[in-house]
Design a protein around this motif. Sequence first.
Motif, mmCIF file in Angstrom:
data_model
loop_
_atom_site.group_PDB
_atom_site.id
_atom_site.type_symbol
_atom_site.label_atom_id
_atom_site.label_comp_id
_atom_site.label_asym_id
_atom_site.label_seq_id
_atom_site.Cartn_x
_atom_site.Cartn_y
_atom_site.Cartn_z
ATOM 1 N N LEU A 67 0.835 -1.204 0.000
ATOM 2 C CA LEU A 67 0.000 0.000 0.000
ATOM 3 C C LEU A 67 0.866 1.249 0.000
ATOM 4 C CD1 LEU A 67 -2.867 -0.774 2.553
ATOM 5 C CD2 LEU A 67 -3.087 -0.436 0.089
ATOM 6 N N LEU A 68 2.080 1.144 0.547
ATOM 7 C CA LEU A 68 2.991 2.283 0.603
ATOM 8 C C LEU A 68 3.783 2.370 -0.697
ATOM 9 C CD1 LEU A 68 4.531 1.910 4.183
ATOM 10 C CD2 LEU A 68 2.856 3.587 3.429
ATOM 11 N N PRO A 69 3.787 3.528 -1.345
ATOM 12 C CA PRO A 69 4.622 3.681 -2.539
ATOM 13 C C PRO A 69 6.085 3.393 -2.208
ATOM 14 C CG PRO A 69 3.131 5.545 -2.279
ATOM 15 C CD PRO A 69 3.031 4.736 -1.024
ATOM 16 N N GLY A 70 6.739 2.644 -3.060
ATOM 17 C CA GLY A 70 8.138 2.293 -2.846
ATOM 18 C C GLY A 70 8.359 1.015 -2.075
ATOM 19 N N VAL A 71 7.293 0.434 -1.528
ATOM 20 C CA VAL A 71 7.405 -0.834 -0.795
ATOM 21 C C VAL A 71 6.903 -1.942 -1.709
ATOM 22 C CG1 VAL A 71 6.646 -2.136 1.225
ATOM 23 C CG2 VAL A 71 7.115 0.301 1.429
ATOM 24 N N HIS A 72 7.730 -2.951 -1.918
ATOM 25 C CA HIS A 72 7.425 -3.983 -2.908
ATOM 26 C C HIS A 72 6.883 -5.273 -2.313
ATOM 27 C CE1 HIS A 72 9.384 -1.381 -5.792
ATOM 28 N NE2 HIS A 72 10.382 -1.264 -4.946
ATOM 29 N N VAL A 73 7.008 -5.456 -1.004
ATOM 30 C CA VAL A 73 6.575 -6.710 -0.393
ATOM 31 C C VAL A 73 6.204 -6.466 1.066
ATOM 32 C CG1 VAL A 73 8.959 -7.328 0.210
ATOM 33 C CG2 VAL A 73 7.238 -9.129 -0.005
ATOM 34 N N SER A 74 5.178 -7.167 1.531
ATOM 35 C CA SER A 74 4.817 -7.094 2.947
ATOM 36 C C SER A 74 5.797 -7.933 3.756
ATOM 37 C CB SER A 74 3.395 -7.644 3.156
ATOM 38 O OG SER A 74 2.452 -6.855 2.483
ATOM 39 N N THR A 75 6.255 -7.388 4.872
ATOM 40 C CA THR A 75 7.172 -8.125 5.735
ATOM 41 C C THR A 75 6.773 -7.938 7.182
ATOM 42 O OG1 THR A 75 8.689 -6.239 5.806
ATOM 43 C CG2 THR A 75 9.133 -7.938 4.152
ATOM 44 N N GLY A 76 7.358 -8.737 8.036
ATOM 45 C CA GLY A 76 7.085 -8.674 9.464
ATOM 46 C C GLY A 76 8.274 -9.197 10.231
ATOM 47 N N PRO A 77 8.043 -9.803 11.394
ATOM 48 C CA PRO A 77 9.149 -10.252 12.225
ATOM 49 C C PRO A 77 9.481 -11.728 12.054
ATOM 50 C CG PRO A 77 7.150 -10.317 13.494
ATOM 51 C CD PRO A 77 6.764 -9.875 12.104
ATOM 52 N N GLU A 78 8.991 -12.370 11.039
ATOM 53 C CA GLU A 78 9.101 -13.828 10.946
ATOM 54 C C GLU A 78 10.206 -14.312 10.025
ATOM 55 O OE1 GLU A 78 7.403 -15.610 12.981
ATOM 56 O OE2 GLU A 78 6.194 -13.939 13.702
ATOM 57 N N GLY A 79 11.044 -13.414 9.513
ATOM 58 C CA GLY A 79 12.139 -13.838 8.668
ATOM 59 C C GLY A 79 11.783 -14.014 7.210
ATOM 60 N N HIS A 80 10.609 -13.516 6.779
ATOM 61 C CA HIS A 80 10.197 -13.702 5.386
ATOM 62 C C HIS A 80 10.919 -12.777 4.414
ATOM 63 C CE1 HIS A 80 6.201 -15.021 7.360
ATOM 64 N NE2 HIS A 80 6.960 -16.065 7.135
ATOM 65 N N GLY A 81 11.401 -11.636 4.885
ATOM 66 C CA GLY A 81 11.944 -10.632 3.994
ATOM 67 C C GLY A 81 13.210 -11.058 3.282
ATOM 68 N N LEU A 82 14.137 -11.707 3.987
ATOM 69 C CA LEU A 82 15.382 -12.114 3.344
ATOM 70 C C LEU A 82 15.142 -13.154 2.252
ATOM 71 C CD1 LEU A 82 18.385 -11.979 2.939
ATOM 72 C CD2 LEU A 82 18.693 -13.463 4.920
ATOM 73 N N PRO A 83 14.295 -14.165 2.451
ATOM 74 C CA PRO A 83 14.027 -15.076 1.339
ATOM 75 C C PRO A 83 13.459 -14.368 0.104
ATOM 76 C CG PRO A 83 13.283 -16.070 3.376
ATOM 77 C CD PRO A 83 13.685 -14.652 3.711
ATOM 78 N N VAL A 84 12.579 -13.383 0.313
ATOM 79 C CA VAL A 84 12.053 -12.625 -0.823
ATOM 80 C C VAL A 84 13.168 -11.806 -1.470
ATOM 81 C CG1 VAL A 84 10.482 -10.777 -1.503
ATOM 82 C CG2 VAL A 84 9.701 -12.547 0.076
ATOM 83 N N ALA A 85 14.025 -11.191 -0.654
ATOM 84 C CA ALA A 85 15.122 -10.383 -1.180
ATOM 85 C C ALA A 85 16.069 -11.217 -2.030
ATOM 86 C CB ALA A 85 15.880 -9.713 -0.031
ATOM 87 N N GLN A 86 16.359 -12.443 -1.607
ATOM 88 C CA GLN A 86 17.257 -13.255 -2.424
ATOM 89 C C GLN A 86 16.575 -13.689 -3.712
ATOM 90 O OE1 GLN A 86 17.162 -16.941 -2.739
ATOM 91 N NE2 GLN A 86 15.304 -17.105 -1.532
ATOM 92 N N GLY A 87 15.262 -13.833 -3.704
ATOM 93 C CA GLY A 87 14.542 -14.103 -4.949
ATOM 94 C C GLY A 87 14.585 -12.918 -5.890
ATOM 95 N N LEU A 88 14.436 -11.709 -5.328
ATOM 96 C CA LEU A 88 14.543 -10.502 -6.139
ATOM 97 C C LEU A 88 15.954 -10.348 -6.706
ATOM 98 C CD1 LEU A 88 12.539 -8.036 -3.845
ATOM 99 C CD2 LEU A 88 11.773 -8.995 -6.031
ATOM 100 N N ALA A 89 16.957 -10.687 -5.893
ATOM 101 C CA ALA A 89 18.342 -10.601 -6.366
ATOM 102 C C ALA A 89 18.588 -11.588 -7.508
ATOM 103 C CB ALA A 89 19.315 -10.857 -5.212
ATOM 104 N N LEU A 90 18.000 -12.746 -7.419
ATOM 105 C CA LEU A 90 18.128 -13.725 -8.497
ATOM 106 C C LEU A 90 17.528 -13.149 -9.786
ATOM 107 C CD1 LEU A 90 19.065 -16.642 -9.123
ATOM 108 C CD2 LEU A 90 16.752 -17.388 -8.551
ATOM 109 N N ALA A 91 16.365 -12.518 -9.660
ATOM 110 C CA ALA A 91 15.738 -11.889 -10.830
ATOM 111 C C ALA A 91 16.585 -10.738 -11.355
ATOM 112 C CB ALA A 91 14.339 -11.390 -10.468
ATOM 113 N N GLY A 92 17.155 -9.940 -10.463
ATOM 114 C CA GLY A 92 17.973 -8.811 -10.876
ATOM 115 C C GLY A 92 19.211 -9.234 -11.632
ATOM 116 N N ARG A 93 19.771 -10.347 -11.247
ATOM 117 C CA ARG A 93 20.974 -10.843 -11.927
ATOM 118 C C ARG A 93 20.647 -11.419 -13.293
ATOM 119 N NH1 ARG A 93 24.443 -15.596 -9.322
ATOM 120 N NH2 ARG A 93 22.755 -16.781 -10.279
ATOM 121 N N MET A 94 19.409 -11.865 -13.486
ATOM 122 C CA MET A 94 19.023 -12.512 -14.738
ATOM 123 C C MET A 94 18.639 -11.527 -15.829
ATOM 124 S SD MET A 94 16.810 -15.624 -13.056
ATOM 125 C CE MET A 94 16.183 -16.226 -14.600
ATOM 126 N N GLN A 95 18.561 -10.229 -15.508
ATOM 127 C CA GLN A 95 18.192 -9.233 -16.514
ATOM 128 C C GLN A 95 19.263 -9.199 -17.598
ATOM 129 O OE1 GLN A 95 15.132 -7.716 -16.280
ATOM 130 N NE2 GLN A 95 14.995 -9.132 -14.577
#
Length: 202
Positions: A67-95
Motif C-alpha cells: 500500500l505504501l509507494p516504494g514498498v514492494h513486499v509485505s514483511t514482518g518479524p518472521e524472517g520472510h523478507g530475506l528469502p524474498v530479497a534473495q529471490g529478487l536478487a536472483l531476478a535482478g541478476r538474470m536481466q
Amino acid sequence: VALYYSGVLRFDVEEPTRPGQDLFVLSKGHAVATMASIYADLGYFGRELVKNSRGLESILNGHPGPLLPGVHVSTGPEGHGLPVAQGLALAGRMQGASEAKFDVYCLTGDGELQAGMIWEAAMFAGAKGLDNLCVLVDKNEGQLDNPRALHFPMPAVGRRFESFGWRAVEVDATGYGSLVDALQEFKHGVRNGKPTAIVCNS
C-alpha cells in the motif's frame, strides 16, 4: 539513512516500480516507523501521513506493505523478507541488459536471525553466488519482545554468513562513515560471486 541518503541506492520516487532500479526489503518489518519517516522525507508520500500512523484510516500500519509507494513486499518479524530479497536478487541478476540489472538491499536484525528461513535463504544465496545482494544486519543484541536481550545469543554473526559462502563486513553502526564505506565497497567494488552481509554493531 546511510542507504537512502548516501547515493548508493538507485531509486525513483516518481516511478517506484520502474524496472532497473535497486530494491530495498525491510525484513525486520517492525522497524517500519523509521522507513516511513525516510520515505515521507524523500517524497514517496506526504509527511502528514506519518502523523496518523497506525490509525484506522492510515496506510501506515505496524508492518510495511505494498500500500505504501516504494514498498514492494509485505514483511514482518518472521524472517520472510530475506528469502524474498534473495529471490529478487536472483531476478535482478538474470536481466539481460546491464542497465536493467539491479542490486537488492535487505535489512534484518539479530533477533530475526533466529528464524530458520533466514538461514535457508542465506544458504541459497551463497550457493547461487548472488553478489548483487547486500544484507544489513542490525546487531543490537535485542528483539521486539525484549530489547535488552536475545532469546538465543548470536555471536560471530559474520562468520555464520561466511560459512554459507558470503562476504561479511563488520561496522560500527553508531556512526555514519564506516557503514557508508561498506555500502560503497559493495556497490562499486569488484563482484566476487558472493553476497555481502554488513554486520551493523549498534
